[in-house]
Write a protein that holds these residues in place. Structure first.
Motif, PDB file in Angstrom:
ATOM      1  N   GLU B 198       0.822  -1.222   0.000  1.00 55.13           N
ATOM      2  CA  GLU B 198       0.000   0.000   0.000  1.00 55.13           C
ATOM      3  C   GLU B 198       0.852   1.267   0.000  1.00 55.13           C
ATOM      4  O   GLU B 198       0.462   2.285  -0.576  1.00 55.13           O
ATOM      5  N   VAL B 199       2.004   1.175   0.643  1.00 50.56           N
ATOM      6  CA  VAL B 199       2.918   2.312   0.643  1.00 50.56           C
ATOM      7  C   VAL B 199       3.453   2.525  -0.776  1.00 50.56           C
ATOM      8  O   VAL B 199       3.530   3.646  -1.279  1.00 50.56           O
ATOM      9  N   VAL B 200       3.792   1.422  -1.433  1.00 55.53           N
ATOM     10  CA  VAL B 200       4.283   1.498  -2.808  1.00 55.53           C
ATOM     11  C   VAL B 200       3.218   2.133  -3.712  1.00 55.53           C
ATOM     12  O   VAL B 200       3.516   3.024  -4.515  1.00 55.53           O
ATOM     13  N   ALA B 201       1.981   1.710  -3.544  1.00 52.99           N
ATOM     14  CA  ALA B 201       0.896   2.246  -4.374  1.00 52.99           C
ATOM     15  C   ALA B 201       0.693   3.741  -4.126  1.00 52.99           C
ATOM     16  O   ALA B 201       0.487   4.524  -5.063  1.00 52.99           O
ATOM     17  N   TYR B 202       0.778   4.109  -2.873  1.00 56.26           N
ATOM     18  CA  TYR B 202       0.644   5.525  -2.514  1.00 56.26           C
ATOM     19  C   TYR B 202       1.734   6.337  -3.208  1.00 56.26           C
ATOM     20  O   TYR B 202       1.472   7.385  -3.812  1.00 56.26           O
ATOM     21  N   ASP B 203       2.967   5.825  -3.125  1.00 56.54           N
ATOM     22  CA  ASP B 203       4.103   6.520  -3.745  1.00 56.54           C
ATOM     23  C   ASP B 203       3.922   6.634  -5.262  1.00 56.54           C
ATOM     24  O   ASP B 203       4.270   7.644  -5.862  1.00 56.54           O
ATOM     25  N   ILE B 204       3.403   5.580  -5.871  1.00 60.74           N
ATOM     26  CA  ILE B 204       3.234   5.603  -7.329  1.00 60.74           C
ATOM     27  C   ILE B 204       2.200   6.661  -7.727  1.00 60.74           C
ATOM     28  O   ILE B 204       2.422   7.453  -8.645  1.00 60.74           O
ATOM     29  N   GLU B 205       1.094   6.701  -7.000  1.00 54.79           N
ATOM     30  CA  GLU B 205       0.081   7.710  -7.345  1.00 54.79           C
ATOM     31  C   GLU B 205       0.659   9.124  -7.218  1.00 54.79           C
ATOM     32  O   GLU B 205       0.445   9.981  -8.076  1.00 54.79           O
ATOM     33  N   ARG B 206       1.410   9.336  -6.149  1.00 50.88           N
ATOM     34  CA  ARG B 206       2.009  10.648  -5.931  1.00 50.88           C
ATOM     35  C   ARG B 206       2.994  11.002  -7.047  1.00 50.88           C
ATOM     36  O   ARG B 206       3.031  12.124  -7.544  1.00 50.88           O
TER      37      ARG B 206
END
Ligand SMILES: Cc1cc2nc3c(=O)[nH]c(=O)nc-3n(C[C@H](O)[C@H](O)[C@H](O)COP(=O)(O)OP(=O)(O)OC[C@H]3O[C@@H](n4cnc5c(N)ncnc54)[C@H](O)[C@@H]3O)c2cc1C
Lengths: 440, 241
Positions: B198-206
């Motif tokens: 979920e952290v990875v996904a958050y970073d990707i969206e950002r």
């Protein structure tokens, strides 16, 4: 495949499974008799060993969290068993739906909530989680996938709700949600000075409030025993824009494991005094966000680590309302005599909505919950004596919180086991289940 | 948004973030049953629409069709996330040339083929984001996974070139280099460097929103890889990881 050993929330007892399978797709999941003992694992928010399987195969279900359908008009959701209540609420709240029943943490899976048939602050109104499950699918070790509902495979439905994961692996669950028009909870917190008042104010509150619970100080002795706060709440019925506001992610996490002296008796006493001292007036009315009302502890992350290496125990029992006050007092003085300290005591009254679950824990009456640092043999002896008190009045303890009850005692508290046993899947078992049956 | 490899853990996690915002999705994966599960999930979570396309991406002849279908389905494409891949067991590949080539077809050749085609589409549109999932494993060939690592290297290099080519056309090209992604299981301590998906996904969206060029996620890997890149080959050869 993962090698990390899953823990329970109390971190006692410890267990080392033979292997842990991180299940990504329920469609790929197959059970084989030769893998036994097998047990599904949700988010490990059970305190004791119902979610542990020492030496066995653990199926970690957390990543099976796909939602199949969410009917926004009817408030019906069908999702894989590993979906957490936290994740579910993120999806449903914006459309005006809340879980019908929630435990005191949102970090539980719906499969785990079903298997322990969890209860919440609204038990006196709506019963347990299982009362709102319309159907689910159960995977058995004979390879079958059985859809269970009250009308189809009804007795397997009843056995699986509160069935501690022993009847098979639940792959998906369908739940009826509760309508809300706001995230806000109208809350009243009433200061009381004795356990007797806790019970009295609870009785008064239950008639008019959807959610009630009490936090009780159990470190003081004598007359002041049981001073505390009765908390009551209901969702605001005035529609507002809060439903669609995105909430911030958590939270402070306890990053390390503090030494266990941190939670020795005096520390707890200080904590309780401080906490109780916070509220000055007799009654405080406020409007709070539902998450802070239902999940006050979730904002601290892994607070269980505060209890140190030896972990903690939780004791939850229910006793009939008649004489319930006296039973609770007897339990608390039993623990005080053993100089057993408790961080939190929670009191709630269960209502008489019956769950379909055969082994479901709640019964009409008063339920008392205590958190205790694991201080060893003396604590265990004191809790054995508490079991006697509970048993003598026809009460029972909650398996989801238990790590130590004697099998004989548990079986005496749950005569329903006879009706349950035929539905246990021969390949499924848990550390709890083996412990409970070891003194047959 | 187009997602290739839509059933992978990172792709699903990113897709959920976009679904919550009500976007239209075009999902590509090999297993029909799984991609259907993912599509229903994203619809329940708020996606406006979720079309699916089932294909074995090692087959290069499907790539053109897949791109054409997605363009027809979505009209304008805001973002393409290319996230498919396999994590082969290097020990098996050590003794099997065909399996090595096969993994390279999936992890590198098909990624390049599909990325190339979408690059041209976005170039024609004059905008959009092309996001490719590389890995920190692509920075050096390690004894324990050099087949996987070399494929990721190819993606990294290809994406730098694409970025230079497309930047003047207003197209954003993002190379994502996740560290090892953890599947959270224990409440106790775990390896501090393992990333939560979920952290990875958050970073990707950002990174998509900020039009980042190269994303290390979690961020600490940028530092770690700077050090790893500086280790002399003679020393690196002997490392166990
Ligand atoms: C802070 C806190 C507050 C709590 N408050 C309450 C409360 O108010 N009321 C209450 O009732 N409980 C409460 N609990 C306990 C908690 O709600 C239950 O233990 C819950 O069942 C945990 O869910 P889980 O997903 O973590 O399951 P786990 O603890 O991992 O597993 C619980 C049981 O479910 C079984 N299981 C899990 N997934 C499946 C599946 N897919 N198929 C079949 N079996 C499965 C496991 O085998 C195990 O027997 C609380 C716990 C904490 C930590």
């Amino acid at each position: 495949m993962s090698s990390a050993a899953p823990e329970s929330w109390g971190r006692f007892p410890r267990a080392t499974p033979r292997s842990v399978d991180d299940v990504a797709w329920t469609s790929d999941l197959q059970l084989h008799g030769d893998q036994q003992p097998i047990l599904a694992y949700g988010l490990g928010r059970s305190y004791g060993d119902v979610c542990l399987n020492d030496g066995g195969l653990v199926l970690a279900m957390e990543h099976c969290n796909h939602i199949h359908v969410f009917d926004r008009e009817k408030g019906l959701i069908r999702a894989e068993a590993g979906l957490s209540i936290a994740d579910l609420l993120k999806v449903t709240i914006p459309h005006g739906w809340f879980v019908p029943v929630t435990p005191g943490t949102k970090y539980v899976t719906i499969g785990g909530a079903l298997a322990n048939d969890v209860h919440g602050k609204n038990h006196h109104r709506v019963g347990t989680f299982g009362c709102h499950v319309s159907q689910f699918e159960l995977l058995r070790s004979d390879g079958s996938r059985v859809t269970c509902s009250p009308n189809s495979n009804g007795e397997l439905f009843n056995a699986t709700i509160g069935g501690l994961g022993l009847t098979g692996v639940v792959t998906w669950v369908e739940i009826h949600l509760t309508r809300i028009v706001s995230r806000r909870i109208e809350e009243e917190s009433i200061k009381v000075s004795s356990l007797r008042d806790v019970v009295r104010v609870t009785d008064e509150s239950d008639a008019a409030w959807d959610y009630t619970v009490s936090w009780v100080d159990v470190t003081t002795r004598g007359a002041k025993l049981g001073k505390g706060l009765v908390l009551r709440g209901r969702f605001s019925t005035a529609p507002d824009a809060t439903l669609t506001t995105r909430t911030a992610e958590p939270r402070i996490t306890i990053p390390f494991q503090p030494p266990s002296w941190l939670l020795s008796y005096p520390t707890i006493k200080v904590f309780n005094t401080l906490w109780y001292g916070k509220q000055r007036s007799a009654i405080v009315k406020r409007t709070v966000d539902c998450e802070s009302f239902f999940y006050p502890l979730d904002s601290i992350g892994k607070w269980n680590l505060l209890y140190g290496k030896r972990g903690m125990l939780q004791y939850q029992c229910v006793v009939p309302s008649d004489g319930g006050l006296e039973s609770m007092q007897a339990i608390l003085s039993e623990l005080q005599r053993g100089r057993v300290s408790s961080f939190l005591a929670v009191v709630k009254k269960f209502g008489n909505v019956t769950s379909p679950g055969i082994l479901s824990f709640p019964r009409p009456g008063l339920t008392l919950t205590l958190d205790m640092p694991n201080s060893g043999a003396k604590l265990f002896d004191a809790l054995d004596r508490c079991d006697e008190i509970v048993r003598s009045v026809g009460g029972r303890v909650y398996a989801a919180k238990d790590a130590r009850i004697k099998g004989r005692m548990f079986r005496a508290m749950y005569p329903e086991l006879d009706r349950f046993l035929p539905f246990v899947d021969p390949a499924m078992s848990s550390s709890f289940w083996r412990r409970i049956n070891s003194d047959q | 948004m187009v997602i290739i490899g839509a059933t992978s853990a990172i792709a699903q996690s990113v897709a959920r973030r976009y679904a919550e915002q009500g976007v239209q999705l075009f999902l590509v994966a090999r297993s029909e049953e799984k991609v259907r599960t993912v599509a229903s999930d994203l619809l329940a979570r708020g996606a406006k629409r979720a079309s699916i396309y089932v294909a074995d991406l090692r087959m290069r002849d499907v790539h053109a069709d897949l791109v054409a279908r997605s363009v027809a389905d979505l009209g304008h494409i805001d973002c393409v996330l290319i996230a498919h891949g396999v994590m082969p067991d290097q020990k098996l590949l050590d003794v099997d040339v065909d399996a090595t080539i096969d993994s390279f077809m999936t992890n590198a050749v098909s990624v390049i083929s599909i990325s190339h085609r979408y690059a041209n589409v976005l170039e024609g549109q004059g905008g959009g984001s092309l996001v490719g999932l590389s890995s920190v494993a692509g920075e050096r060939g390690r004894r324990s996974n050099y087949a996987y690592g070399s494929a990721k290297s190819a993606i990294t290099a290809f994406y730098s070139g694409l970025r230079a080519r497309l930047a003047p056309k207003g197209v954003h090209v993002l190379t994502v280099k996740p560290g090892p992604v953890d599947t959270p299981m224990t409440h106790g301590t775990k390896l501090p460097l393992m990333a939560n998906v979920e952290v990875v996904a958050y970073d990707i969206e950002r990174a998509i929103n900020k039009r980042t060029k190269v994303l290390y996620t979690p961020g600490i890997w940028r530092l770690i890889m700077a050090i790893v890149r500086a280790i002399p080959e003679s020393l690196f050869m002997k490392s166990k990881f």
